[in-house]
Design a protein around this motif. Structure first.
Motif, PDB file in Angstrom:
ATOM      1  N   ALA A  57      25.899 -17.365  61.368  1.00 33.96           N
ATOM      2  CA  ALA A  57      25.814 -16.572  62.605  1.00 33.96           C
ATOM      3  C   ALA A  57      24.589 -15.661  62.593  1.00 33.96           C
ATOM      4  CB  ALA A  57      27.086 -15.745  62.790  1.00 33.96           C
ATOM      5  N   ILE A  58      24.299 -15.077  61.442  1.00 35.45           N
ATOM      6  CA  ILE A  58      23.130 -14.193  61.316  1.00 35.45           C
ATOM      7  C   ILE A  58      21.845 -15.009  61.414  1.00 35.45           C
ATOM      8  CG2 ILE A  58      21.909 -12.582  59.800  1.00 35.45           C
ATOM      9  CD1 ILE A  58      24.661 -11.778  58.669  1.00 35.45           C
ATOM     10  N   THR A  59      21.837 -16.165  60.759  1.00 35.18           N
ATOM     11  CA  THR A  59      20.664 -17.039  60.816  1.00 35.18           C
ATOM     12  C   THR A  59      20.376 -17.463  62.252  1.00 35.18           C
ATOM     13  OG1 THR A  59      21.061 -17.844  58.574  1.00 35.18           O
ATOM     14  CG2 THR A  59      19.663 -19.206  59.977  1.00 35.18           C
ATOM     15  N   ALA A  60      21.406 -17.786  62.999  1.00 34.45           N
ATOM     16  CA  ALA A  60      21.218 -18.195  64.402  1.00 34.45           C
ATOM     17  C   ALA A  60      20.611 -17.058  65.222  1.00 34.45           C
ATOM     18  CB  ALA A  60      22.544 -18.642  65.001  1.00 34.45           C
ATOM     19  N   LYS A  61      21.112 -15.843  65.022  1.00 38.83           N
ATOM     20  CA  LYS A  61      20.553 -14.689  65.738  1.00 38.83           C
ATOM     21  C   LYS A  61      19.106 -14.450  65.320  1.00 38.83           C
ATOM     22  CE  LYS A  61      24.606 -11.960  66.824  1.00 38.83           C
ATOM     23  NZ  LYS A  61      25.156 -10.623  66.884  1.00 38.83           N
ATOM     24  N   ALA A  62      18.832 -14.584  64.017  1.00 37.75           N
ATOM     25  CA  ALA A  62      17.471 -14.360  63.509  1.00 37.75           C
ATOM     26  C   ALA A  62      16.507 -15.400  64.069  1.00 37.75           C
ATOM     27  CB  ALA A  62      17.465 -14.377  61.982  1.00 37.75           C
ATOM     28  N   VAL A  63      16.924 -16.639  64.158  1.00 33.81           N
ATOM     29  CA  VAL A  63      16.079 -17.704  64.707  1.00 33.81           C
ATOM     30  C   VAL A  63      15.746 -17.408  66.163  1.00 33.81           C
ATOM     31  CG1 VAL A  63      16.061 -20.144  65.397  1.00 33.81           C
ATOM     32  CG2 VAL A  63      16.794 -19.509  63.098  1.00 33.81           C
ATOM     33  N   ASN A  64      16.756 -17.039  66.937  1.00 31.90           N
ATOM     34  CA  ASN A  64      16.514 -16.701  68.351  1.00 31.90           C
ATOM     35  C   ASN A  64      15.566 -15.514  68.477  1.00 31.90           C
ATOM     36  OD1 ASN A  64      18.144 -18.731  69.344  1.00 31.90           O
ATOM     37  ND2 ASN A  64      19.955 -17.442  69.464  1.00 31.90           N
ATOM     38  N   TYR A  65      15.807 -14.495  67.661  1.00 33.92           N
ATOM     39  CA  TYR A  65      14.977 -13.284  67.723  1.00 33.92           C
ATOM     40  C   TYR A  65      13.539 -13.592  67.299  1.00 33.92           C
ATOM     41  CZ  TYR A  65      13.449  -8.482  67.066  1.00 33.92           C
ATOM     42  OH  TYR A  65      12.754  -7.303  67.140  1.00 33.92           O
TER      43      TYR A  65
END
Length: 192
Positions: A127-135
């Motif tokens: 979940a954190i990786t997905a947010k980081a990728v989007n950001y």
């Protein structure tokens, strides 16, 4: 030359002080951007802070790369202005801006395209990786502005006009303080 400040006349200590204080202020304002962002993102929870923090290393690296062009423009444009050679100063400034744009687009594209593999290096929760990728992809689209801002700052500093980048950065910080909560909470964009 029009629009430049002659730093060779008058007391040297005063000239250096008047040039250096806005430069130091601009650096402080740029640090305050990150503090402001993190203060608002902290209200979203630890996952969002972790996502922003993991991308923070890459944005710091990007800022460092952009400073190479900034220093290059300060030296080349400053030397040309000191030599009273306006055509060379304009040429160096133009080439520096073009180079900044090319480097920033290439670097931004690399991080945009390879955002997921780059974020996988951290071994964060999915979940954190997905947010980081989007950001990271959002931030990467702003890299040309970061590079051009650094180059313009270098050009203004070289011409003795260090107060102009300081004022522009200060206005940007105020806008950031106003727009951060609006975009994060008002529009519900969070970190994505």
């Amino acid at each position: 030359m029009q629009g430049t400040k002659n730093l060779t006349s008058g007391p040297i200590h005063r000239q250096l002080f008047n040039l250096a204080v806005p430069i130091m202020g601009t650096s402080f304002v740029q640090m305050a951007y990150s503090l402001t962002d993190m203060a608002w993102v902290g209200r979203l929870g630890s996952e969002s802070v972790a996502a922003i923090g993991s991308v923070g290393i890459l944005t710091w690296m990007t800022n460092s790369i952009s400073l190479l062009n900034k220093v290059g423009s300060e030296v080349s444009v400053g030397q040309s202005i000191g030599a009273q050679n306006a055509p060379d100063a304009r040429s160096y400034a133009s080439h520096n801006l073009t180079l900044s744009l090319i480097i920033s687009i290439c670097w931004g594209l690399i991080l945009f395209v390879f955002a997921e593999p780059v974020m996988q290096i951290y071994k964060l929760e999915p979940a954190i990786t997905a947010k980081a990728v989007n950001y990271l992809r959002i931030v990467a689209t702003a890299f040309p502005f970061i590079f051009l801002s650094a180059s313009f700052t270098g050009i203004y500093n070289a011409s003795g006009q260090s107060k102009i980048p300081f004022m522009i950065s200060g206005i940007g910080l105020l806008l950031n303080m106003i727009l951060d909560p609006l975009f994060i909470f008002g529009f519900g964009w969070n970190t994505e």
